[in-house]
Design a protein around this motif. Structure first.
Motif, mmCIF file in Angstrom:
data_model
loop_
_atom_site.group_PDB
_atom_site.id
_atom_site.type_symbol
_atom_site.label_atom_id
_atom_site.label_comp_id
_atom_site.label_asym_id
_atom_site.label_seq_id
_atom_site.Cartn_x
_atom_site.Cartn_y
_atom_site.Cartn_z
ATOM 1 N N LEU A 69 12.655 10.053 41.677
ATOM 2 C CA LEU A 69 12.407 8.652 41.972
ATOM 3 C C LEU A 69 13.746 7.997 42.291
ATOM 4 C CD1 LEU A 69 10.571 6.164 42.122
ATOM 5 C CD2 LEU A 69 10.951 5.843 39.653
ATOM 6 N N MET A 98 15.877 4.481 43.954
ATOM 7 C CA MET A 98 15.724 3.027 44.064
ATOM 8 C C MET A 98 16.966 2.413 44.688
ATOM 9 S SD MET A 98 16.051 2.248 39.991
ATOM 10 C CE MET A 98 15.118 3.747 39.639
ATOM 11 N N GLN A 143 16.292 -2.931 51.489
ATOM 12 C CA GLN A 143 15.159 -2.270 52.120
ATOM 13 C C GLN A 143 15.613 -1.197 53.102
ATOM 14 O OE1 GLN A 143 11.728 -2.949 51.422
ATOM 15 N NE2 GLN A 143 11.609 -0.975 52.466
ATOM 16 N N VAL A 200 16.161 1.999 51.291
ATOM 17 C CA VAL A 200 14.897 2.621 50.907
ATOM 18 C C VAL A 200 14.256 3.316 52.112
ATOM 19 C CG1 VAL A 200 12.557 2.173 50.069
ATOM 20 C CG2 VAL A 200 14.513 1.015 49.010
ATOM 21 N N ASP A 201 14.237 2.621 53.244
ATOM 22 C CA ASP A 201 13.623 3.186 54.448
ATOM 23 C C ASP A 201 14.376 4.426 54.927
ATOM 24 O OD1 ASP A 201 11.794 1.144 54.343
ATOM 25 O OD2 ASP A 201 12.821 -0.106 55.837
ATOM 26 N N ASN A 244 13.638 7.400 52.469
ATOM 27 C CA ASN A 244 12.298 7.972 52.611
ATOM 28 C C ASN A 244 12.157 8.759 53.925
ATOM 29 O OD1 ASN A 244 11.077 7.221 50.165
ATOM 30 N ND2 ASN A 244 10.681 5.152 50.927
ATOM 31 N N ARG A 268 10.603 10.050 46.320
ATOM 32 C CA ARG A 268 10.329 8.828 47.074
ATOM 33 C C ARG A 268 11.294 7.750 46.609
ATOM 34 N NH1 ARG A 268 7.084 4.908 44.321
ATOM 35 N NH2 ARG A 268 6.456 5.611 42.239
ATOM 36 N N VAL A 283 12.016 3.513 46.245
ATOM 37 C CA VAL A 283 11.330 2.225 46.115
ATOM 38 C C VAL A 283 12.369 1.113 46.103
ATOM 39 C CG1 VAL A 283 9.356 3.190 44.874
ATOM 40 C CG2 VAL A 283 11.340 2.342 43.589
ATOM 41 N N LEU A 284 11.932 -0.078 46.525
ATOM 42 C CA LEU A 284 12.782 -1.256 46.488
ATOM 43 C C LEU A 284 12.783 -1.800 45.065
ATOM 44 C CD1 LEU A 284 14.432 -3.166 48.371
ATOM 45 C CD2 LEU A 284 12.367 -4.594 48.496
ATOM 46 N N TYR A 285 13.922 -1.626 44.387
ATOM 47 C CA TYR A 285 13.945 -1.984 42.962
ATOM 48 C C TYR A 285 15.395 -2.154 42.506
ATOM 49 C CZ TYR A 285 11.778 -2.221 38.333
ATOM 50 O OH TYR A 285 11.307 -2.658 37.116
ATOM 51 N N LEU A 331 10.408 1.447 34.874
ATOM 52 C CA LEU A 331 9.745 2.394 35.763
ATOM 53 C C LEU A 331 9.429 3.726 35.094
ATOM 54 C CD1 LEU A 331 11.698 1.957 39.136
ATOM 55 C CD2 LEU A 331 9.477 1.002 38.507
#
Length: 285
Positions: A147, A149, A153, A156-157, A160, A173, A175-177, A185
């Motif tokens: 995971l 983070m 953005q 993140v993009d 991924n 993966r 995530v935006l966090y 999480l």
């Protein structure tokens, strides 16, 4: 004056304007012959040609391991040229070796490879462009989970996409966090490895970067998330743009951890600048 090098297979010709003033024959990383026209010797054109041959073969890349060979020089000028480019006599010929510099991130990866078992749960708390996330996915294997983070953005993009392109979309993966809240999480004591690469997103604005306050919260949450035997890896940065507040705060935090619960390593590059990246590790007992 205009100079260019024309290449045809392994033959290189150095031109000054339209006049051929030097030639070289190369087979892979072996320089078989190098000549400068007598009238043009002693003016730096030999160095120019050698440097270009090394560059084209990756010999000037500090991140690439290379080995070049060349015949022993016949005169002092040739020997001086060889010394200038770190060729040394060995076994009847000249040899030039380049060992890549070990970066803080590479050291961090090598350490984790030795201390983390595939198949677990891994967190990349600062995924950036996805380099560390992809590394953790390879480390985790198809039975592990990763995971990642980031607060941006675009990070993140990119991460991924990189995982999908490499075939790891089912392993990891992003995530935006905010990593300062990573404890929300995952369950405490369930994570095998947490990796931090502080600073800013490579290729993005340097004004957006991690801070001491957020990073300390993230480090505390990461240690809670680790299982006994789990490992936290962190690369700390300092410099003109971000200062050293985050680096010093993280170091003070690491040094305050009780020996009864944690083993802490701070791996300083002793002959680098004080602003060099600093890899740190925490092993939870």
């Amino acid at each position: 004056m205009y100079m260019q090098i024309k290449q045809e297979k392994g033959h290189y010709t150095l031109y000054k304007e339209s006049e051929a003033i030097g030639t070289a024959v190369v087979d892979g990383a072996a320089i078989l012959r190098l000549e400068i026209v007598p009238a043009w010797r002693g003016r730096g054109y030999g160095s120019y040609l050698v440097k270009e041959l090394l560059r084209r073969g990756g010999g000037l890349d500090p991140k690439q391991a290379t080995r070049f060979t060349a015949p022993l020089p016949r005169d002092e000028a040739g020997r001086a040229l060889a010394r200038r480019f770190d060729f040394v006599a060995e076994g009847g010929r000249l040899v030039r070796r380049r060992v890549p510099d070990l970066s803080a991130v590479e050291l961090c990866h090598e350490f984790l490879e030795l201390h983390v078992t595939p198949g677990g749960l891994y967190l990349d708390a600062t995924c950036g462009n996805g380099n560390d996330t992809l590394f953790l996915c390879r480390l985790a294997g198809q039975n592990g989970r990763v995971l990642a983070m980031d607060i941006q953005q675009k990070a993140v993009d990119r991460t991924n996409k990189r995982l999908t392109d490499a075939g790891y979309e089912k392993v990891g993966r992003a995530v935006l966090y905010d990593h300062a809240k990573l404890g929300k999480l995952v369950q405490p004591g369930k994570v095998d490895c947490v990796l931090f690469n502080f600073g800013w997103l490579p290729g993005a604005e340097h004004t957006v970067h991690s801070t001491a306050q957020g990073s300390l919260s993230a480090l505390c949450a990461a240690l809670d998330a680790l299982r006994p035997g789990g490992v936290l890896g962190a690369v700390l940065y300092s410099g003109k743009v971000i200062g050293d507040a985050e680096k010093q705060a993280a170091l003070a935090f690491f040094r305050s951890l009780p020996l009864t619960k944690y083993t802490v390593l701070v791996c300083e590059f002793a002959n680098w600048a004080d602003t060099a990246p600093l890899p740190c590790f925490v092993i939870k007992k």
